[in-house]
Design an enzyme around this catalytic site. Structure first.
Site, PDB file in Angstrom:
ATOM      1  N   ASN A 110       0.854  -1.187   0.000  1.00  0.00           N
ATOM      2  CA  ASN A 110       0.000   0.000   0.000  1.00  0.00           C
ATOM      3  C   ASN A 110       0.889   1.237   0.000  1.00  0.00           C
ATOM      4  O   ASN A 110       2.002   1.215   0.537  1.00  0.00           O
ATOM      5  CB  ASN A 110      -0.903   0.018   1.235  1.00  0.00           C
ATOM      6  CG  ASN A 110      -1.861   1.207   1.224  1.00  0.00           C
ATOM      7  OD1 ASN A 110      -2.507   1.479   0.217  1.00  0.00           O
ATOM      8  ND2 ASN A 110      -1.948   1.922   2.329  1.00  0.00           N
ATOM      9  N   HIS A 112       0.783   5.317   1.092  1.00  0.00           N
ATOM     10  CA  HIS A 112       0.009   6.193   1.970  1.00  0.00           C
ATOM     11  C   HIS A 112       0.633   7.585   1.980  1.00  0.00           C
ATOM     12  O   HIS A 112       1.853   7.721   2.118  1.00  0.00           O
ATOM     13  CB  HIS A 112      -0.017   5.626   3.391  1.00  0.00           C
ATOM     14  CG  HIS A 112      -0.857   6.417   4.336  1.00  0.00           C
ATOM     15  ND1 HIS A 112      -2.238   6.386   4.309  1.00  0.00           N
ATOM     16  CD2 HIS A 112      -0.517   7.284   5.315  1.00  0.00           C
ATOM     17  CE1 HIS A 112      -2.712   7.196   5.243  1.00  0.00           C
ATOM     18  NE2 HIS A 112      -1.685   7.748   5.866  1.00  0.00           N
ATOM     19  N   SER A 139       4.632   7.032   2.341  1.00  0.00           N
ATOM     20  CA  SER A 139       5.158   5.770   2.864  1.00  0.00           C
ATOM     21  C   SER A 139       4.614   4.617   2.029  1.00  0.00           C
ATOM     22  O   SER A 139       3.445   4.620   1.639  1.00  0.00           O
ATOM     23  CB  SER A 139       4.736   5.559   4.322  1.00  0.00           C
ATOM     24  OG  SER A 139       5.143   6.632   5.153  1.00  0.00           O
ATOM     25  N   ASP A 148      -2.794   0.905   7.942  1.00  0.00           N
ATOM     26  CA  ASP A 148      -1.618   1.734   7.653  1.00  0.00           C
ATOM     27  C   ASP A 148      -0.488   1.513   8.658  1.00  0.00           C
ATOM     28  O   ASP A 148       0.263   2.443   8.984  1.00  0.00           O
ATOM     29  CB  ASP A 148      -2.004   3.220   7.630  1.00  0.00           C
ATOM     30  CG  ASP A 148      -2.987   3.546   6.517  1.00  0.00           C
ATOM     31  OD1 ASP A 148      -2.967   2.855   5.489  1.00  0.00           O
ATOM     32  OD2 ASP A 148      -3.790   4.488   6.691  1.00  0.00           O
TER      33      ASP A 148
END
Length: 229
Positions: A110, A112, A139, A148
């Site tokens: 992911n 972010h 990030s 997250d």
């Protein structure tokens, strides 16, 4: 390298697909190949981006399911025919369940828009400005059950200017995202980035903290230079 020899990935989106576009633009020079793009939003502009590039798309509308578990079970079934080796979150606005994450543990990334662990969740640019921070950034991390909070692989930073707004920060961070995400996904495909014993690793060594984008880019340039000789 023939496409059939590349590392097949799925990209999950919900909106415009700007990071998807960056991944598409980079893939001819990479070891990964986008096998399918899946959206929970049938109106996501990113679906057209994928279709224009000749990439298979699937729509799994969030509104058609009673709960998150049922949705995620359907998502696993949707991905199964594509035999993907990794799942890349690119603005996918859903919190995934344990069952889905376990299915792809260590194979989900992911991106972010904050310097995690600061500001998980939404409205990161506004929260950064409200806090009076001197710097902001992005990030890239492995996805785990906690939102997250998975092991960090890569970060990039920028200095906040006096006249910055949430919109200007968003634009500046996105520009860095489009450089960082394809690089990180390619390193995952190469096996340089890996998830071992619940830790992020780079070239077999556990990371004590995220690698900074500028240092990684310099390292890649050195690698290419040595290959040329």
């Amino acid at each position: 390298m023939a496409d059939s020899e590349k590392f097949p990935i799925a990209v999950l989106i919900s909106g415009r697909g700007t990071n998807l576009k960056a991944l598409i633009d980079y893939q001819d020079h990479s070891l990964y190949q986008i096998a399918v793009v899946v959206s929970n939003n049938p109106d996501a502009e990113g679906l057209e981006v994928a279709q224009f590039a000749g990439i298979a798309t699937e729509v799994l509308d969030s509104k058609g399911f009673d709960d998150r578990e049922a949705y995620d079970q359907a998502l696993v079934k949707t991905l199964a025919p594509y035999s993907v080796k990794a799942v890349i979150m690119a603005g996918f606005m859903r919190i995934l369940t344990k069952a889905f994450i376990n299915e792809f543990e260590g194979r989900m990334l992911n991106i972010h828009p904050s310097l995690l662990p600061k500001y998980p969740g939404l409205h990161t640019h506004e929260r950064t400005l409200e806090a009076g921070d001197a710097e902001h950034g992005l990030s890239i991390h492995f996805v785990t059950e906690e939102l997250d909070a998975g092991p960090l692989l890569l970060q990039a930073t920028l200095d906040i200017e006096d006249d910055d707004t949430a919109d200007t920060l968003k634009s500046r961070v996105q520009k860095m995202e489009h450089e960082a995400y394809p690089l990180a996904v390619n390193l995952l495909a190469r096996g340089d980035f890996a998830y071992q014993n619940h830790q992020a690793c780079f070239r077999g060594q556990p990371l004590k903290g995220p690698i900074m984008l500028n240092k990684l880019q310099a390292l890649m340039q050195q690698h290419h230079a040595s290959d040329a000789h």
